[in-house]
Design an enzyme around this catalytic site. Structure first.
Site, PDB file in Angstrom:
ATOM      1  N   CYS A 244      31.869  10.865  16.466  1.00 42.62           N
ATOM      2  CA  CYS A 244      31.937  12.347  16.597  1.00 42.62           C
ATOM      3  C   CYS A 244      30.605  12.855  17.395  1.00 42.62           C
ATOM      4  O   CYS A 244      29.569  12.407  17.058  1.00 42.62           O
ATOM      5  CB  CYS A 244      32.062  13.020  15.275  1.00 42.62           C
ATOM      6  N   LEU A 245      31.077  13.848  18.292  1.00 47.96           N
ATOM      7  CA  LEU A 245      29.854  14.133  19.267  1.00 47.96           C
ATOM      8  C   LEU A 245      29.005  14.961  18.407  1.00 47.96           C
ATOM      9  O   LEU A 245      27.955  15.263  19.184  1.00 47.96           O
ATOM     10  CB  LEU A 245      30.532  15.074  20.495  1.00 47.96           C
TER      11      LEU A 245
ATOM     12  N   GLY B 212      37.603  14.276  22.184  1.00 48.19           N
ATOM     13  CA  GLY B 212      38.043  15.720  21.487  1.00 48.19           C
ATOM     14  C   GLY B 212      36.743  16.244  21.060  1.00 48.19           C
ATOM     15  O   GLY B 212      35.869  15.772  21.147  1.00 48.19           O
TER      16      GLY B 212
ATOM     17  N   HIS C 288      37.859  19.757  11.924  1.00 49.17           N
ATOM     18  CA  HIS C 288      36.419  20.361  12.231  1.00 49.17           C
ATOM     19  C   HIS C 288      37.117  21.739  12.021  1.00 49.17           C
ATOM     20  O   HIS C 288      35.991  22.548  11.545  1.00 49.17           O
ATOM     21  CB  HIS C 288      36.386  20.154  13.585  1.00 49.17           C
TER      22      HIS C 288
ATOM     23  N   GLN D 174      31.960  22.970  17.033  1.00 51.50           N
ATOM     24  CA  GLN D 174      31.151  21.991  17.595  1.00 51.50           C
ATOM     25  C   GLN D 174      30.311  22.631  18.795  1.00 51.50           C
ATOM     26  O   GLN D 174      29.111  22.127  19.354  1.00 51.50           O
ATOM     27  CB  GLN D 174      31.590  20.830  18.199  1.00 51.50           C
TER      28      GLN D 174
ATOM     29  N   HIS E 141      41.514  14.506  13.660  1.00 55.26           N
ATOM     30  CA  HIS E 141      39.845  14.638  13.625  1.00 55.26           C
ATOM     31  C   HIS E 141      39.241  16.199  14.019  1.00 55.26           C
ATOM     32  O   HIS E 141      38.599  16.828  13.355  1.00 55.26           O
ATOM     33  CB  HIS E 141      39.413  13.694  14.583  1.00 55.26           C
ATOM     34  N   GLU E 142      40.017  16.759  15.041  1.00 49.71           N
ATOM     35  CA  GLU E 142      39.696  18.057  15.515  1.00 49.71           C
ATOM     36  C   GLU E 142      40.216  19.141  14.618  1.00 49.71           C
ATOM     37  O   GLU E 142      39.650  20.163  14.302  1.00 49.71           O
ATOM     38  CB  GLU E 142      40.247  18.231  16.998  1.00 49.71           C
TER      39      GLU E 142
HETATM   40 NI    NI Z   1      34.140  15.388  15.617  1.00 49.46          NI
END
Ligand code: NI
Length: 182
Positions: free
Chosen positions: A107-108, A45, A153, A50, A149-150
């Protein structure tokens, strides 16, 4: 085009993102670039903040594991996971339908950190699409977790905000180091 993924410590990750009000070619291209960036980084995701854009747009693809959910309903009917992957959505609305369960997340934007996060196991999500249609799904497992999760964000919330107080203490030094790198 592969975009640079903003890392922990950048203020855009803490912004409450603005609703998307107009879908144009630039936005469609941005969504395509976000998918490419997510796949390149082996993520499931990615949310617009991000990649430095504080707008309510996110992408998810959990199709690498068809068994990562136990059910999926699209507009009230059973549907295969592959039928909605990859998932691109704007302005999501979530309604939680199950008890909370803990599972590991990463998380990226927070390199090398994984932690157990407690979240509702299932949800109903209204996911407006770039073509003007609205996808309404009910699901659980990794897909429900990734959508939460997204969506977090888009509200400036990171998964580390949701770990237990004890886990947070354990992560503190690592997070401080990441913050210092950026
Ligand atoms: Ni994330």
């Amino acid at each position: 085009m592969i975009l640079e993924i903003v890392q922990y410590g950048h203020p855009v990750l803490r912004e409450r993102c603005k609703p998307v009000t107009q879908v144009d070619d630039a936005l469609r291209q941005l969504a395509a670039d976000m998918l490419e960036t997510m796949y390149d980084a082996n993520g499931v995701g990615l949310a617009a903040p991000q990649i430095g854009q504080a707008i309510r747009l996110a992408v998810v693809d959990v199709s690498h594991d068809p068994d990562c959910i136990s059910f999926l309903k699209v507009a009230g009917r059973d549907a295969p996971l592959a039928s909605i992957m990859p998932l691109v959505f704007i302005n999501p609305e979530l309604e939680f339908t199950g008890p909370k369960e803990r599972d590991a997340e990463g998380c990226l934007s927070i390199r090398d950190v994984r932690a157990e996060v407690s979240r509702p196991v299932s949800l109903r999500a209204i996911l407006p699409q770039l073509d003007g249609s609205t996808l309404e799904i009910e699901t659980d497992g990794l897909l429900a977790r990734a959508i939460q999760h997204e969506t977090d964000h888009l509200n400036g919330v990171l998964f580390i905000d949701r770990v237990s107080p004890a886990a947070k203490i354990a992560l503190k030094r690592k997070l401080r180091r990441l913050m210092a790198e950026d």
